[in-house]
Design a protein around this motif. Structure first.
Motif, PDB file in Angstrom:
ATOM      1  N   ASP A  52     -53.878 -16.550 -37.889  1.00 25.62           N
ATOM      2  CA  ASP A  52     -52.667 -17.179 -38.418  1.00 25.62           C
ATOM      3  C   ASP A  52     -51.695 -17.455 -37.281  1.00 25.62           C
ATOM      4  OD1 ASP A  52     -53.599 -17.037 -41.042  1.00 25.62           O
ATOM      5  OD2 ASP A  52     -52.757 -15.037 -41.336  1.00 25.62           O
ATOM      6  N   VAL A  53     -51.387 -18.723 -37.097  1.00 19.95           N
ATOM      7  CA  VAL A  53     -50.448 -19.167 -36.071  1.00 19.95           C
ATOM      8  C   VAL A  53     -49.200 -19.658 -36.777  1.00 19.95           C
ATOM      9  CG1 VAL A  53     -50.037 -20.868 -34.244  1.00 19.95           C
ATOM     10  CG2 VAL A  53     -52.287 -19.809 -34.492  1.00 19.95           C
ATOM     11  N   HIS A  54     -48.032 -19.143 -36.393  1.00 17.48           N
ATOM     12  CA  HIS A  54     -46.842 -19.510 -37.162  1.00 17.48           C
ATOM     13  C   HIS A  54     -45.558 -19.432 -36.351  1.00 17.48           C
ATOM     14  CE1 HIS A  54     -45.330 -15.367 -37.387  1.00 17.48           C
ATOM     15  NE2 HIS A  54     -46.585 -15.006 -37.481  1.00 17.48           N
ATOM     16  N   THR A  55     -44.541 -20.121 -36.870  1.00 17.95           N
ATOM     17  CA  THR A  55     -43.158 -19.901 -36.459  1.00 17.95           C
ATOM     18  C   THR A  55     -42.410 -19.513 -37.726  1.00 17.95           C
ATOM     19  OG1 THR A  55     -42.364 -22.140 -36.875  1.00 17.95           O
ATOM     20  CG2 THR A  55     -43.381 -21.721 -34.729  1.00 17.95           C
ATOM     21  N   ASP A  56     -41.086 -19.575 -37.689  1.00 21.63           N
ATOM     22  CA  ASP A  56     -40.329 -19.234 -38.883  1.00 21.63           C
ATOM     23  C   ASP A  56     -40.362 -20.336 -39.931  1.00 21.63           C
ATOM     24  OD1 ASP A  56     -38.914 -20.925 -37.294  1.00 21.63           O
ATOM     25  OD2 ASP A  56     -37.011 -19.841 -37.384  1.00 21.63           O
ATOM     26  N   THR A  57     -40.837 -21.527 -39.552  1.00 22.86           N
ATOM     27  CA  THR A  57     -40.846 -22.644 -40.510  1.00 22.86           C
ATOM     28  C   THR A  57     -42.222 -23.260 -40.716  1.00 22.86           C
ATOM     29  OG1 THR A  57     -40.305 -24.210 -38.738  1.00 22.86           O
ATOM     30  CG2 THR A  57     -38.455 -23.253 -39.973  1.00 22.86           C
ATOM     31  N   THR A  58     -43.166 -22.975 -39.852  1.00 23.49           N
ATOM     32  CA  THR A  58     -44.468 -23.640 -39.880  1.00 23.49           C
ATOM     33  C   THR A  58     -45.576 -22.620 -39.681  1.00 23.49           C
ATOM     34  OG1 THR A  58     -43.438 -25.559 -38.831  1.00 23.49           O
ATOM     35  CG2 THR A  58     -45.844 -25.499 -38.858  1.00 23.49           C
ATOM     36  N   SER A  59     -46.720 -22.809 -40.350  1.00 20.81           N
ATOM     37  CA  SER A  59     -47.853 -21.906 -40.139  1.00 20.81           C
ATOM     38  C   SER A  59     -49.165 -22.669 -40.267  1.00 20.81           C
ATOM     39  CB  SER A  59     -47.824 -20.748 -41.141  1.00 20.81           C
ATOM     40  OG  SER A  59     -47.959 -21.226 -42.460  1.00 20.81           O
ATOM     41  N   TYR A  60     -50.148 -22.189 -39.535  1.00 24.36           N
ATOM     42  CA  TYR A  60     -51.493 -22.741 -39.561  1.00 24.36           C
ATOM     43  C   TYR A  60     -52.467 -21.572 -39.593  1.00 24.36           C
ATOM     44  CZ  TYR A  60     -49.197 -26.923 -37.606  1.00 24.36           C
ATOM     45  OH  TYR A  60     -48.371 -27.989 -37.383  1.00 24.36           O
ATOM     46  N   THR A  61     -53.625 -21.767 -40.215  1.00 19.68           N
ATOM     47  CA  THR A  61     -54.706 -20.788 -40.150  1.00 19.68           C
ATOM     48  C   THR A  61     -55.879 -21.433 -39.430  1.00 19.68           C
ATOM     49  OG1 THR A  61     -54.042 -19.639 -42.172  1.00 19.68           O
ATOM     50  CG2 THR A  61     -56.315 -19.342 -41.449  1.00 19.68           C
ATOM     51  N   LEU A  62     -56.216 -20.891 -38.279  1.00 21.98           N
ATOM     52  CA  LEU A  62     -57.318 -21.407 -37.476  1.00 21.98           C
ATOM     53  C   LEU A  62     -58.557 -20.558 -37.726  1.00 21.98           C
ATOM     54  CD1 LEU A  62     -55.389 -21.910 -34.119  1.00 21.98           C
ATOM     55  CD2 LEU A  62     -55.605 -23.497 -36.036  1.00 21.98           C
ATOM     56  N   GLN A  63     -59.723 -21.174 -37.651  1.00 25.28           N
ATOM     57  CA  GLN A  63     -60.972 -20.463 -37.907  1.00 25.28           C
ATOM     58  C   GLN A  63     -61.872 -20.502 -36.678  1.00 25.28           C
ATOM     59  OE1 GLN A  63     -62.645 -22.150 -41.538  1.00 25.28           O
ATOM     60  NE2 GLN A  63     -61.554 -20.624 -42.756  1.00 25.28           N
ATOM     61  N   TYR A  64     -62.530 -19.360 -36.448  1.00 30.15           N
ATOM     62  CA  TYR A  64     -63.457 -19.220 -35.325  1.00 30.15           C
ATOM     63  C   TYR A  64     -64.734 -18.560 -35.826  1.00 30.15           C
ATOM     64  CZ  TYR A  64     -59.143 -20.055 -32.753  1.00 30.15           C
ATOM     65  OH  TYR A  64     -57.974 -20.596 -32.301  1.00 30.15           O
ATOM     66  N   ALA A  65     -65.822 -18.776 -35.125  1.00 28.57           N
ATOM     67  CA  ALA A  65     -67.112 -18.243 -35.569  1.00 28.57           C
ATOM     68  C   ALA A  65     -67.150 -16.723 -35.496  1.00 28.57           C
ATOM     69  CB  ALA A  65     -68.240 -18.838 -34.723  1.00 28.57           C
ATOM     70  N   ASN A  66     -66.502 -16.150 -34.478  1.00 31.75           N
ATOM     71  CA  ASN A  66     -66.492 -14.698 -34.271  1.00 31.75           C
ATOM     72  C   ASN A  66     -65.423 -14.388 -33.228  1.00 31.75           C
ATOM     73  OD1 ASN A  66     -67.832 -15.126 -31.611  1.00 31.75           O
ATOM     74  ND2 ASN A  66     -69.580 -15.666 -32.913  1.00 31.75           N
ATOM     75  N   MET A  67     -65.282 -13.132 -32.872  1.00 31.88           N
ATOM     76  CA  MET A  67     -64.225 -12.733 -31.945  1.00 31.88           C
ATOM     77  C   MET A  67     -64.455 -13.277 -30.529  1.00 31.88           C
ATOM     78  SD  MET A  67     -61.961 -11.162 -33.661  1.00 31.88           S
ATOM     79  CE  MET A  67     -60.969 -10.225 -32.502  1.00 31.88           C
ATOM     80  N   VAL A  68     -65.706 -13.414 -30.135  1.00 36.61           N
ATOM     81  CA  VAL A  68     -65.998 -13.999 -28.827  1.00 36.61           C
ATOM     82  C   VAL A  68     -65.547 -15.456 -28.801  1.00 36.61           C
ATOM     83  CG1 VAL A  68     -67.803 -14.569 -27.161  1.00 36.61           C
ATOM     84  CG2 VAL A  68     -67.937 -12.438 -28.452  1.00 36.61           C
ATOM     85  N   ASP A  69     -65.807 -16.174 -29.885  1.00 38.73           N
ATOM     86  CA  ASP A  69     -65.402 -17.567 -29.984  1.00 38.73           C
ATOM     87  C   ASP A  69     -63.882 -17.706 -29.893  1.00 38.73           C
ATOM     88  OD1 ASP A  69     -65.804 -20.368 -30.416  1.00 38.73           O
ATOM     89  OD2 ASP A  69     -65.368 -20.104 -32.559  1.00 38.73           O
ATOM     90  N   LEU A  70     -63.141 -16.800 -30.538  1.00 32.27           N
ATOM     91  CA  LEU A  70     -61.686 -16.824 -30.453  1.00 32.27           C
ATOM     92  C   LEU A  70     -61.234 -16.597 -29.017  1.00 32.27           C
ATOM     93  CD1 LEU A  70     -58.743 -16.719 -31.365  1.00 32.27           C
ATOM     94  CD2 LEU A  70     -59.153 -14.423 -32.287  1.00 32.27           C
ATOM     95  N   TRP A  71     -61.778 -15.589 -28.346  1.00 32.73           N
ATOM     96  CA  TRP A  71     -61.418 -15.314 -26.952  1.00 32.73           C
ATOM     97  C   TRP A  71     -61.716 -16.522 -26.073  1.00 32.73           C
ATOM     98  CZ3 TRP A  71     -63.387 -15.048 -22.019  1.00 32.73           C
ATOM     99  CH2 TRP A  71     -62.694 -14.267 -21.083  1.00 32.73           C
ATOM    100  N   ASN A  72     -62.901 -17.117 -26.252  1.00 35.57           N
ATOM    101  CA  ASN A  72     -63.288 -18.284 -25.454  1.00 35.57           C
ATOM    102  C   ASN A  72     -62.341 -19.457 -25.661  1.00 35.57           C
ATOM    103  OD1 ASN A  72     -65.568 -17.061 -24.338  1.00 35.57           O
ATOM    104  ND2 ASN A  72     -66.975 -17.942 -25.834  1.00 35.57           N
ATOM    105  N   GLN A  73     -62.155 -19.848 -26.922  1.00 35.83           N
ATOM    106  CA  GLN A  73     -61.389 -21.059 -27.204  1.00 35.83           C
ATOM    107  C   GLN A  73     -59.912 -20.914 -26.834  1.00 35.83           C
ATOM    108  OE1 GLN A  73     -61.951 -23.546 -30.592  1.00 35.83           O
ATOM    109  NE2 GLN A  73     -63.821 -22.505 -31.228  1.00 35.83           N
TER     110      GLN A  73
END
Length: 295
Positions: A171-192
């Protein structure tokens, strides 16, 4: 370094500290700061600019608060603080106008009016990266805005035996905006996440969290001077205490050295299959650039 920082050391503590060979086997003998070639242009673009912002950023559990405290305590510069976007956001969100934070309850824009047309110019992003296996272990203990399905007895669980969703949600957010990003696994999140900052065109440095532990003076000096700051005369190591393994008080710098200087602790909680999967899937350009030796 610990004696210079004023840390009391008894024989028991000294015996628990990693050797220099153990540290260099994990990270090499010198700190790694990626992006120093952008410093000269940043300073030239911000001559006499009172709005320069030196901005620690990174994933959760990569020491962004620690880095900010080191910079605030040791670097004379206009401001050290959060960027106009969320400090834990991937690099592409730095260019989204809707991600800009507002001040308190006044809703006054953080960006000075004269720089609103090119608000990236006066921000030097300093992105902290942590060794991937240590980082995933930290995320298993404190997940923050990251969600994924795993057995509590087995984390981070790249390939669960029972069929469950392999998707990692961030979950990526500020006080007015939010997004939910998806990754295949934790390694994919670290990489991207880190590849995005690695390839970003805006002013940015990337530093290793581990270097803020083992080489703090060198890292802070180079980051500070890169953005046009001046180092204070006496270095402040930001010494704090935490609870030790036996329940008593322990210096946080000592605790971090013991943990992040240990090859054995790096894979705590990981199965052999986890280690093989991580080694195979980690971005080799990133691990080579930051001199992270793989298990």
């Amino acid at each position: 370094m610990l004696r210079e920082a004023g840390v009391p050391l008894d024989d028991a503590t000294i015996n628990r500290l990693p050797t220099w060979t153990e540290i260099t086997n994990l990270y090499g003998p010198e700190p790694v700061i990626y992006g120093l070639e952008r410093c000269e242009a940043f300073r030239a673009n911000n001559l006499n600019n009172p709005e320069v912002l030196l901005s620690p950023q990174g994933l959760f559990n990569t020491g962004t608060r620690h880095l900010r405290q080191l910079l605030e305590s040791n670097c004379e510069i206009a401001e050290v603080g959060n960027p106009f976007w969320w400090k834990h956001a991937p690099a592409q969100f730095a260019h989204k106008k809707e991600m800009i934070y507002r001040k308190d309850n006044t809703h006054k824009d953080l960006i000075a009016p004269q720089f609103q047309g090119n608000f990236m110019r006066n921000v030097m992003s300093v992105v902290s990266i942590k060794e991937p296996f240590f980082w995933m272990g930290s995320m298993c203990r404190n997940r923050y805005n990251v969600r994924w399905d795993y057995d509590e007895r087995h984390c981070p669980e790249f390939n669960p035996v029972e069929p469950r969703s392999p998707i990692v949600e961030y979950d990526v957010h500020t006080d007015t905006t939010s997004y939910t990003l998806q990754y295949a696994n934790m390694v994919d999140l670290w990489n991207q996440f880190h590849k995005g900052h690695f390839n970003a065109a805006h002013p940015r440095l990337m530093i290793r969290y581990e270097d803020t532990i083992f080489h703090p003076k060198t890292v802070v000096k180079q980051v500070c001077e890169c953005a046009g700051g001046i180092m204070r005369n006496k270095f402040n190591f930001r010494i704090q205490t935490t609870k030790s393994h036996n329940g008593g008080p322990e210096n946080m710098l000592v605790a971090a050295m013991i943990k992040y200087g240990s090859v054995k602790m790096r894979l705590d909680g990981f199965t052999v299959d986890d280690a093989y999967f991580g080694k195979a899937q980690l971005d080799k350009e990133l691990t080579a650039a930051f001199h992270y030796s793989l298990p």
